[in-house]
Design a protein around this motif. Structure first.
Motif, PDB file in Angstrom:
ATOM      1  N   SER A  52       0.678  -1.170   0.035  1.00 19.15           N
ATOM      2  CA  SER A  52       0.152   0.090  -0.001  1.00 19.15           C
ATOM      3  C   SER A  52       1.064   1.184  -0.097  1.00 19.15           C
ATOM      4  N   TYR A  63      -2.729   5.244   0.526  1.00 21.27           N
ATOM      5  CA  TYR A  63      -2.346   3.965   1.038  1.00 21.27           C
ATOM      6  C   TYR A  63      -3.650   3.117   1.848  1.00 21.27           C
ATOM      7  N   ARG A  68      -4.826   0.637  -1.236  1.00 19.93           N
ATOM      8  CA  ARG A  68      -4.557  -0.322  -0.431  1.00 19.93           C
ATOM      9  C   ARG A  68      -4.342  -1.588  -1.563  1.00 19.93           C
TER      10      ARG A  68
END
Length: 460
Positions: A52, A63, A68
């Motif tokens: 991430s 992130y 993600r």
């Protein structure tokens, strides 16, 4: 790195499967023995690592939301090897050993970068930020032989040589380009090869019925390889296509002693190694992040000694110990002096290491069972991960001890054993992983935690 970042944004399983097959055949005659061996090693690993932060650094994706993601890395390795050798048993002062060796190794590595959902799982139809593969083929061939001549009843000279041929081919394929676009497809085939002859010379003298001395001079080499160009392109850096082999000459003097009616064995040796064109880890940077690759450094030397003891003072009781000292340092600056200067200690080479152990075996009453108990301890001295502390991400690794215990019973063809390794659950850091230098903190590797196993075996 965001202050509230959690290393487990994406769940990270790991899978490892291995298969090993070995076969050996001997054909013995009065004049010598022919031995044929073959083996196959197959290993498949799967690793998932949170990516991430890298998505945020490379693509500007936050992130904790659209960035993600994870790196999914699958590796396959298959190694087939075979050797055929003849060892003579001639009547007279001359003996010989000749043989041939071959090894085929195939590697497949695939690295994809799928996005994860809000639960930290990767859906089957996940969007990809990157998908690439690397195919590698290695072919090794060798012919070897040595000739021994007994100059005197207690003095034997041996000279040997090994011809080798090494070839490596590697090709990268980009299925999905960095960021999610269409990949460029197959890249160029990178090749490296090496061929040559290395030698070994040994002079052995039987000082007495209990002591043997020897002097040996031997040549060695380690083959070169290629650097992953698709990964370097992701980091927006240029690295060499490959690196060359390194070579060494070793000089050794040793003594082997058998004392107290074979109840005590003492062995020791001093050595000097002249090492040239050494293979070293180097870094390329685009100003923000760094990328590690392998290159060739300068010249180094290693001076040291090793000692071993194996004592059996009482029936069933065995005591062992070993000690190694090694002073490994650069004799001149690396081609890029900032990566290593004359006098720097070679990374990952501890000055001191050693091991000790004790075991005792005895019959268990009149049952016909044989019981065994034992303990062992190994020591790895402190060492550094880079040539000196001025180099980025230099880390010092502390020394540590690992202690184990074992117990078992056996009878005829079967045995049951109980083993405990790393009994003190030592968590000393034994290495660091530069996941994405400049983006991630260092990853830490520690020894395998305390592990207790119960195993059984039957011989057919």
């Amino acid at each position: 790195m965001p202050a509230n970042y959690q290393a487990d944004v994406v769940r990270s399983p790991y899978d490892d499967k291995s298969e090993i097959y070995n076969v050996t055949a001997n054909y013995k005659r009065s004049f010598g023995t022919v031995t044929a061996t073959g083996s196959r090693f197959v290993r498949d690993t799967g690793f998932v690592r949170d990516a991430s932060l890298a998505a945020q650094a490379f693509f500007g994706l936050p992130y904790d939301t659209t960035g993600r993601s994870a790196l999914v890395q699958n590796k396959h390795r298959k190694v087939d090897s075979a050797e055929l050798r003849f060892a003579s048993d001639f009547k007279g002062p001359v003996q010989m050993l000749v043989g041939a060796f071959m090894q085929n190794e195939d590697r497949y590595y695939r690295s994809s970068w799928p996005k994860a959902d809000t639960t930290g799982n990767i859906p089957a139809n996940a969007a990809l930020l990157l998908d690439r593969a690397v195919n590698t083929q290695i072919r090794e061939r060798a012919i070897f032989g040595e000739l021994s001549y007994k100059i005197l009843p207690d003095l034997t000279f041996t000279a040997g040589a090994r011809w080798f041929d090494f070839k490596l081919e590697q090709q990268s394929v980009a299925f999905v380009a960095a960021g999610g676009g269409a990949g460029a497809g197959a890249g160029p085939v990178l090749k490296t090869k090496d061929q040559g002859v290395i030698g070994r010379f040994n002079l052995a003298y039987k000082v007495s019925s209990h002591t043997n001395a020897y002097v040996q001079v031997a040549q060695g080499y380690r083959s070169g390889g290629t650097n992953d160009q698709t990964a370097a392109a992701l980091a927006n850096v240029v690295v060499p296509d490959g690196y060359g082999s390194d070579q060494l000459w070793s000089y050794e003097f040793g003594l082997k002693n058998t004392l107290l009616d074979r109840k005590l064995y003492l062995n020791g040796a001093v050595y000097y190694i002249d090492w040239s064109n050494i293979q070293v880890s180097q870094q390329a940077t685009n100003g923000t992040v760094s990328f590690g690759y392998t290159g060739n450094g300068g010249k180094a030397s290693v001076t040291g000694f090793e000692a071993e003891i194996d004592a059996r003072p009482l029936p069933g009781l065995r005591l062992t110990g070993s000690l190694n000292y090694s002073n490994a340092k650069l004799d001149r600056d690396n081609p890029v002096a900032a990566t290593g200067r004359k006098g720097d200690h070679i990374p990952y080479v501890p000055t001191w290491s050693g091991a000790t152990g004790i075991s005792y075996s005895a019959p268990v009453g009149a049952s016909g069972l044989m019981g065994t108990i034992g303990a062992d301890a190994t020591y790895q001295g402190p060492m550094d991960t880079k040539f000196n502390s001025t180099i980025d991400n230099w880390q010092h690794l502390n020394g540590y001890w690992l202690i184990g215990l074992r117990a078992g019973i056996s009878k005829d063809a079967w045995a049951v054993n109980l083993n405990a390794t790393n009994l003190s659950n030592n968590q000393t850091v034994i290495n660091f992983n530069e996941i994405v230098p400049g983006v991630y903190p260092l990853g830490y590797y520690v020894s395998r935690p305390r592990t207790i196993t119960l195993s059984g075996s039957v011989k057919f």
